[in-house]
Write a protein that holds these residues in place. Structure first.
Motif, PDB file in Angstrom:
ATOM      1  N   ALA A 192       0.914  -1.263  -0.219  1.00 23.83           N
ATOM      2  CA  ALA A 192       0.014  -0.179   0.020  1.00 23.83           C
ATOM      3  C   ALA A 192       0.847   1.198  -0.107  1.00 23.83           C
ATOM      4  O   ALA A 192       0.342   2.053  -0.621  1.00 23.83           O
ATOM      5  CB  ALA A 192      -0.928   0.053   1.251  1.00 23.83           C
ATOM      6  N   ARG A 193       2.105   1.324   0.800  1.00 21.65           N
ATOM      7  CA  ARG A 193       2.768   2.387   0.762  1.00 21.65           C
ATOM      8  C   ARG A 193       3.447   2.630  -0.519  1.00 21.65           C
ATOM      9  O   ARG A 193       3.810   3.949  -1.055  1.00 21.65           O
ATOM     10  CB  ARG A 193       3.955   2.333   1.985  1.00 21.65           C
TER      11      ARG A 193
ATOM     12  N   ALA B  96       1.048   4.082  -3.184  1.00 16.67           N
ATOM     13  CA  ALA B  96       0.833   5.324  -2.767  1.00 16.67           C
ATOM     14  C   ALA B  96       1.914   6.281  -3.083  1.00 16.67           C
ATOM     15  O   ALA B  96       1.709   7.454  -3.611  1.00 16.67           O
ATOM     16  CB  ALA B  96       0.804   5.651  -1.197  1.00 16.67           C
ATOM     17  N   ASN B  97       3.079   5.865  -3.002  1.00 11.14           N
ATOM     18  CA  ASN B  97       4.239   6.617  -3.441  1.00 11.14           C
ATOM     19  C   ASN B  97       4.270   6.881  -5.001  1.00 11.14           C
ATOM     20  O   ASN B  97       4.581   7.730  -5.567  1.00 11.14           O
ATOM     21  CB  ASN B  97       5.468   6.084  -3.091  1.00 11.14           C
TER      22      ASN B  97
ATOM     23  N   ALA C 272       1.509   6.955  -6.740  1.00  9.66           N
ATOM     24  CA  ALA C 272       0.414   7.611  -7.297  1.00  9.66           C
ATOM     25  C   ALA C 272       0.446   9.186  -7.375  1.00  9.66           C
ATOM     26  O   ALA C 272      -0.114   9.641  -8.011  1.00  9.66           O
ATOM     27  CB  ALA C 272      -1.024   7.135  -6.232  1.00  9.66           C
TER      28      ALA C 272
ATOM     29  N   PHE D 258      -0.546  11.453   0.707  1.00 10.94           N
ATOM     30  CA  PHE D 258      -0.908  10.117   1.306  1.00 10.94           C
ATOM     31  C   PHE D 258      -1.115  10.288   2.881  1.00 10.94           C
ATOM     32  O   PHE D 258      -0.628  11.004   3.485  1.00 10.94           O
ATOM     33  CB  PHE D 258       0.367   9.397   1.339  1.00 10.94           C
TER      34      PHE D 258
ATOM     35  N   GLN E 240      -2.783   8.208   6.306  1.00  8.23           N
ATOM     36  CA  GLN E 240      -2.780   6.564   6.773  1.00  8.23           C
ATOM     37  C   GLN E 240      -3.676   6.944   8.019  1.00  8.23           C
ATOM     38  O   GLN E 240      -3.489   7.572   9.202  1.00  8.23           O
ATOM     39  CB  GLN E 240      -1.646   6.159   7.042  1.00  8.23           C
TER      40      GLN E 240
ATOM     41  N   LEU F 160      -4.873  10.079  -1.108  1.00 10.58           N
ATOM     42  CA  LEU F 160      -4.926   8.614  -1.223  1.00 10.58           C
ATOM     43  C   LEU F 160      -5.001   8.338   0.415  1.00 10.58           C
ATOM     44  O   LEU F 160      -4.122   8.767   1.060  1.00 10.58           O
ATOM     45  CB  LEU F 160      -3.852   8.108  -2.025  1.00 10.58           C
TER      46      LEU F 160
ATOM     47  N   TYR G 128      -4.888   5.524   3.248  1.00 14.14           N
ATOM     48  CA  TYR G 128      -4.675   4.113   3.506  1.00 14.14           C
ATOM     49  C   TYR G 128      -5.114   3.851   4.840  1.00 14.14           C
ATOM     50  O   TYR G 128      -4.946   4.448   5.904  1.00 14.14           O
ATOM     51  CB  TYR G 128      -3.161   3.764   3.499  1.00 14.14           C
TER      52      TYR G 128
ATOM     53  N   THR H 173      -8.829   8.365  -2.904  1.00 11.42           N
ATOM     54  CA  THR H 173      -8.778   6.814  -3.394  1.00 11.42           C
ATOM     55  C   THR H 173      -8.296   6.291  -2.254  1.00 11.42           C
ATOM     56  O   THR H 173      -7.597   6.462  -1.432  1.00 11.42           O
ATOM     57  CB  THR H 173      -7.463   6.978  -4.563  1.00 11.42           C
TER      58      THR H 173
END
Length: 414
Positions: free
Chosen positions: A56-57, A60-61, A63, A67, A69, A97, A99, A124
């Motif tokens: 997931a990280r 995200a990077n 995208a 970010f 979380q 984004l 998470y 997202t």
């Protein structure tokens, strides 16, 4: 260095991720999706320590979105609102984004809060869960997400990662320690497919060993770890399912194995409940006495507790595994339920109703008392008119049910 080895070795690219080749290999679905430049709402499903958060990280990077979380075990409503409010600001004008770790701990209302934002693209969502998302994630959220299942790592995959761990620690400490093959295999097998647990185990062994990590070093560091088992999650139900399927398949050896695993992991109640169900669902009318014996064994097990409970429960397990099988009762109920769900059979025959159910002008068919007739049976309609010819129960092929079939065929023909 206080940062755990598993964190220090966290992969920075998808190619560095250990395992998950079905998702991240050249033909992996997730790898191909990300290679296309498409970032979708996603749910990562699988046990702890297999790379969900790491991937997931990395996503995200890639995208290029802000970010954020949250962990659903600790996040409150105000935390969600603060993250969503960022979509109204300059930094989040193109979306963010989010998470969301352990999404199963958000209730329905909390999950619904996200719906509007992921629907219009302001958020997202990448969510992770150790539970089956089809049971724990709100359906409206689930329908807008692609679900990817992460699997436990194989022993060979973990051994490869242990080699990386050794290289990293030798570099950090200016040493040249080595890891013996039997110690590496023991650490890998003991981790239960959890790469994080394996690296933490390796790090502990590294600092107590001299020049070479031997099996005796690993054994001295080992804690009782039969498997990475979550008593309240999917692991529990997978083991219970394996127990039932082994008994259903009349494999007494596999049945004893899964029973032992459940009991040694502390799930006495789960094993007892499942054995009681199996007695009627899978043995059933082929040997009705099994339900009585299993109930007695379960009562004994709960009364004496562990470790003695193992004895009556293995008695019950072997009885069920080696008994003749019939699911005719289970199937009969399922067929009846299908008609009920279709709305059939709403009005039962009048002869089965009590007198006070009838209004003026209702015609009541008289009820015939079977005990007044030979063999305590008389031909009479019991099912509703629209179901009067239904056959829900089919006699099983076992000796007991065939004897009952022959008896009633003889009586009803007379």
């Amino acid at each position: 260095m206080n940062t755990p080895l598993a964190v220090r070795l966290r992969p920075q690219t998808l190619d560095e991720v250990c395992g998950q080749k079905h998702l991240l290999g050249e033909k992996g679905a997730l790898k191909r999706l990300l290679s296309s430049g498409q970032i979708r709402n996603m749910i990562f499903y699988g046990p702890s320590g297999v790379g969900k958060t790491t991937v997931a990280r990395i996503v995200a990077n890639q995208a290029g979105l802000p970010f954020r979380q949250l962990n659903a075990t600790t996040a409150a409503g105000k935390d969600i609102k603060e993250v969503l409010a960022e979509t109204e600001g300059l930094e989040g004008m193109n979306g963010i984004l989010l998470y969301l770790d352990e999404i199963q701990y958000f209730n329905k209302k909390q999950q619904q809060t996200l719906l509007e934002y992921i629907e219009d693209g302001r958020v997202t969502l990448i969510a992770s869960t150790t539970e089956n998302p089809y049971f724990y994630v709100y359906k409206a959220i689930l329908s807008r997400c692609a679900v990817f299942e992460f699997k436990p790592l194989s022993v060979e995959e973990i051994e490869e990662n242990l080699a990386r761990g050794m290289t990293a620690m030798n570099t950090e400490n200016g040493t040249e320690k080595t890891l013996s093959e039997d110690a590496a295999r023991y650490i890998a097998e003991s981790s239960g497919g959890d790469v994080r647990a394996s690296l933490n185990f390796l790090e502990l062994c590294y600092y107590i060993a001299s020049d070479r990590i031997l099996l005796e070093d690993a054994l001295s560091c080992a804690q009782r770890n039969l498997t990475a088992y979550d008593r309240d999650g999917d692991d529990k139900y997978e083991l219970l399912s394996a127990l039932q399927k082994s008994i259903r398949g009349s494999d007494e050896n596999a049945a004893v194995f899964y029973l032992a695993k459940l009991l040694e992991l502390g799930d006495l109640q789960g094993a007892c409940r499942r054995l009681l169900v199996i007695a009627s669902e899978d043995v059933g009318l082929a040997y009705s006495q099994a339900a009585v014996v299993v109930k007695a064994c379960v009562d004994s097990a709960l009364m004496v507790g562990m470790p003695e409970a193992r004895i009556p429960l293995v008695h019950a397990t072997l009885l069920l595994a080696t008994a003749p099988k019939s699911n005719s009762a289970y199937e009969a109920y399922a067929r009846a339920l299908q008609d009920i769900e279709k709305g059939l059979g709403r009005d039962m025959p009048s002869c089965l109703k009590n007198n006070h159910f009838f209004g003026v002008g209702d015609k009541k068919t008289p009820y015939v008392y079977p005990h007044d007739y030979p063999n305590h049976w008389v031909c009479q309609q019991y099912l509703p008119d629209d179901l009067k010819d239904r056959r829900y129960y089919t006699f099983g092929e076992n000796k007991t049910e065939q004897a009952a079939r022959a008896y009633w065929e003889k009586i009803k023909k007379q």
